[in-house]
Design a protein around this motif. Structure first.
Motif, PDB file in Angstrom:
ATOM      1  N   TYR A  39     -10.430 -10.947   1.795  1.00 15.23           N
ATOM      2  CA  TYR A  39     -11.055 -10.255   2.943  1.00 15.23           C
ATOM      3  C   TYR A  39     -12.213 -11.052   3.547  1.00 15.23           C
ATOM      4  CZ  TYR A  39      -8.297  -6.273   1.428  1.00 15.23           C
ATOM      5  OH  TYR A  39      -7.254  -5.462   1.080  1.00 15.23           O
ATOM      6  N   ARG A  78      -9.606   6.428  -1.725  1.00 13.62           N
ATOM      7  CA  ARG A  78      -9.622   5.286  -0.805  1.00 13.62           C
ATOM      8  C   ARG A  78      -8.944   5.651   0.508  1.00 13.62           C
ATOM      9  NH1 ARG A  78      -6.628  -0.481  -0.941  1.00 13.62           N
ATOM     10  NH2 ARG A  78      -5.031   0.819   0.044  1.00 13.62           N
ATOM     11  N   SER A 137       2.432   0.362  -8.691  1.00 13.85           N
ATOM     12  CA  SER A 137       1.300   0.090  -7.795  1.00 13.85           C
ATOM     13  C   SER A 137       0.997   1.363  -6.991  1.00 13.85           C
ATOM     14  CB  SER A 137       1.659  -1.059  -6.849  1.00 13.85           C
ATOM     15  OG  SER A 137       0.813  -1.004  -5.718  1.00 13.85           O
ATOM     16  N   ASN A 194     -12.076  -4.655  -2.194  1.00 15.27           N
ATOM     17  CA  ASN A 194     -11.094  -3.583  -2.006  1.00 15.27           C
ATOM     18  C   ASN A 194     -11.167  -2.781  -3.303  1.00 15.27           C
ATOM     19  OD1 ASN A 194      -8.822  -1.985  -1.793  1.00 15.27           O
ATOM     20  ND2 ASN A 194      -7.346  -3.666  -1.825  1.00 15.27           N
ATOM     21  N   SER A 222      -3.129   4.992   3.823  1.00 17.56           N
ATOM     22  CA  SER A 222      -3.003   4.604   2.416  1.00 17.56           C
ATOM     23  C   SER A 222      -3.017   3.094   2.218  1.00 17.56           C
ATOM     24  CB  SER A 222      -1.720   5.191   1.815  1.00 17.56           C
ATOM     25  OG  SER A 222      -0.593   4.789   2.552  1.00 17.56           O
ATOM     26  N   LEU A 223      -2.300   2.396   3.043  1.00 16.56           N
ATOM     27  CA  LEU A 223      -2.100   0.968   2.767  1.00 16.56           C
ATOM     28  C   LEU A 223      -3.128   0.098   3.496  1.00 16.56           C
ATOM     29  CD1 LEU A 223       0.026  -0.321   1.015  1.00 16.56           C
ATOM     30  CD2 LEU A 223       1.433  -0.700   3.019  1.00 16.56           C
ATOM     31  N   GLY A 224      -3.526  -0.970   2.822  1.00 20.00           N
ATOM     32  CA  GLY A 224      -4.414  -1.926   3.471  1.00 20.00           C
ATOM     33  C   GLY A 224      -3.601  -2.919   4.266  1.00 20.00           C
ATOM     34  N   LYS A 266      -1.067 -11.801  -4.330  1.00 21.03           N
ATOM     35  CA  LYS A 266      -0.742 -11.077  -5.559  1.00 21.03           C
ATOM     36  C   LYS A 266      -0.016 -12.001  -6.527  1.00 21.03           C
ATOM     37  CE  LYS A 266       0.510  -6.661  -5.101  1.00 21.03           C
ATOM     38  NZ  LYS A 266       1.268  -5.414  -4.946  1.00 21.03           N
ATOM     39  N   TYR A 321     -11.714  -0.396   4.275  1.00 19.94           N
ATOM     40  CA  TYR A 321     -11.559   0.838   3.504  1.00 19.94           C
ATOM     41  C   TYR A 321     -12.880   1.586   3.428  1.00 19.94           C
ATOM     42  CZ  TYR A 321      -7.790  -2.165   1.806  1.00 19.94           C
ATOM     43  OH  TYR A 321      -6.728  -3.028   1.734  1.00 19.94           O
ATOM     44  N   LEU A 338       1.212   0.948  -3.117  1.00 18.63           N
ATOM     45  CA  LEU A 338       2.571   0.850  -2.580  1.00 18.63           C
ATOM     46  C   LEU A 338       3.332   2.161  -2.783  1.00 18.63           C
ATOM     47  CD1 LEU A 338       3.503  -2.826  -3.559  1.00 18.63           C
ATOM     48  CD2 LEU A 338       2.455  -1.967  -1.471  1.00 18.63           C
TER      49      LEU A 338
HETATM   50  N1  GLU Z   1      -3.641  -4.939  -0.872  1.00 18.27           N
HETATM   51  C1  GLU Z   1      -3.229  -3.855  -0.047  1.00 18.27           C
HETATM   52  C2  GLU Z   1      -3.840  -2.554  -0.492  1.00 18.27           C
HETATM   53  O1  GLU Z   1      -4.668  -2.537  -1.380  1.00 18.27           O
HETATM   54  C3  GLU Z   1      -1.730  -3.810   0.059  1.00 18.27           C
HETATM   55  C4  GLU Z   1      -0.976  -3.092  -0.994  1.00 18.27           C
HETATM   56  C5  GLU Z   1      -1.004  -3.767  -2.291  1.00 18.27           C
HETATM   57  O2  GLU Z   1      -0.451  -4.842  -2.417  1.00 18.27           O
HETATM   58  O3  GLU Z   1      -1.631  -3.186  -3.178  1.00 18.27           O
HETATM   59  O4  GLU Z   1      -3.517  -1.547   0.074  1.00 18.27           O
END
Ligand code: GLU
Length: 396
Positions: free
Chosen positions: A207, A372, A14, A175, A37-39, A101, A323, A17
């Motif tokens: 969201y 992003r 990911s 996103n 970086s992280l949402g 997820k 974002y 992450l």
């Molecule tokens: N969904 C958030 C993001 O896009 C958290 C990280 C992930 O699970 O991808 O940053």
């Protein structure tokens, strides 16, 4: 010979992450990195939810919950669907999981066969394509342009649909682009989908509350779409509960049952204390979280203004999520600090190494020209991070 399965060997990590982990590692080594970086909302989980968690522990919630979630929580989710989305799901159509997820992974494992096609409008959240691949289906990306507001057109959807299209992964507010589809735009998709009765839509609405001056409309609320839509949502973003890991679906009953069966073999159920707290969160009026949305909105104005002033950054003002997704392709082929920037991966790595700001390359979201930038960070961090990027790029 490889010891690991091809499945895992071929699985990309990911990107969101991975970048967050890299920023965390640099920070722990004393490097002053700002992570955009992280949402992940930087607010604390609201007190009224924390109190519900403490109460649940004191009331001795500790044993395995039902696989698909406590009935009280499923009732609260049905109420929420009615209140916020005008959707009439029954508790038997709801499955609670360990984050949205996992909800998405459950649906893909439950619905997809080898060779099925899944349409994913780009840019898309990094894990969609990976989860589809894990379930042995094939994904087909529908590209979009910033000039068209990063939205797919009805014509594009129509030309990509085939009799093998089992699922469309739809995400509004989106996103990473922050775009929000209007009811009118969604209606045009529903008209086309009438001719494809065996295609399902996974509508990721995590969201939904993080929107600025626009309205969120649920896909399942479109004419004839309720029985063909899996609505995915979760508590992470709106309630600042990322680590609590609670996601859920509202879906046709046979899909909910299949997800329940799959989850029963994989995780048993989502965490019991987090589930009890989710009841409190979802039954509270939405006005309780308004202060966070207002703050995101004011950060959005700030970062949009600051990033717009960096030469070579082209961007849209997002109407939802937290974002920015600027096009930074102006820098491709140019030399920065002795390194030729080939693509958005190079760009993201260079600003991490040189300007000490972590972002995520657009490549992993299906757009090689973009970057992003998450503004789920404090205003001070945003101001400092953007000024670092700007100074770094102008001193080259
Ligand atoms: N969904 C958030 C993001 O896009 C958290 C990280 C992930 O699970 O991808 O940053």
């Amino acid at each position: 010979m490889n010891k690991l399965s091809e499945r895992i060997e071929n699985l990309p990590a990911s990107a969101t992450l991975a970048m967050a982990a890299k920023a965390r590692e640099l920070k722990s080594n004393g490097v002053d990195v700002i992570s955009l970086s992280l949402g992940e909302p930087d607010f604390n989980t609201p007190d009224f939810i924390k109190e519900a968690a403490i109460k649940a522990i004191e009331e001795n919630y500790h044993s395995y919950p039902p696989v698909d979630g406590y009935l009280e929580l499923k009732n609260a989710i049905c109420e929420k669907f009615k209140r916020d989305n005008g959707l009439n799901y029954k508790p038997s159509q709801v499955v609670v999981s360990t984050g949205a997820k996992q909800s998405i992974a459950n649906v893909c494992m439950a619905l997809l066969n080898k060779g099925d096609e899944v349409l994913i409008p780009a840019p898309y959240w990094v894990s969609y394509s990976a989860i589809v691949t894990l379930s042995e289906a094939k994904f087909k990306i529908i590209p979009t342009l910033m000039e068209n507001g990063f939205k797919i057109t009805p014509e594009q959807l129509e030309s990509e649909l085939t009799s093998r299209t089992k699922l469309i992964m739809f995400n509004s507010p989106n996103n990473p682009s922050g775009i929000v589809y209007s009811e009118k735009e969604l209606n045009e998709f529903a008209v086309i989908l009438k001719d494809y009765p065996s295609t399902y839509v996974l509508s990721d609405e995590i969201y939904e509350h993080i929107i600025y001056g626009v309205k969120h409309f649920s896909f399942a609320n479109l004419p004839n779409m309720f029985d063909r839509t899996i609505t995915v949502n979760g508590l992470a973003k709106a309630f600042s509960m990322t680590g609590w890991r609670i996601g859920y679906i509202g879906a046709p009953e046979f899909i909910a049952k299949a997800c329940n069966k799959f989850q029963g073999q994989i995780t048993s159920a989502a965490n019991c204390i987090a589930q009890r707290s989710a009841i409190t969160a979802l039954t509270a009026p939405v006005s309780k979280i308004k202060y966070m949305i207002d703050e995101f909105n004011s950060r959005r104005e700030l970062i949009f203004d600051l990033i717009s002033k960096i030469p070579g950054f082209k961007l849209l003002k997002p109407s939802g999520a937290f974002y920015l997704f600027p096009d930074i392709s102006f820098y491709f082929g140019k030399e920065i600090k002795g390194k030729i920037i080939k693509d958005s991966n190079d760009f993201a790595m260079t600003i991490l190494e040189q300007a000490k700001v972590a972002t995520v390359s657009g490549d992993s979201f299906g757009n090689k020209n973009c970057l992003r930038i998450s503004y789920a960070a404090s205003k001070d961090e945003i101001i400092e991070a953007v000024s670092r990027i700007k100074n770094f790029l102008s001193n080259n």
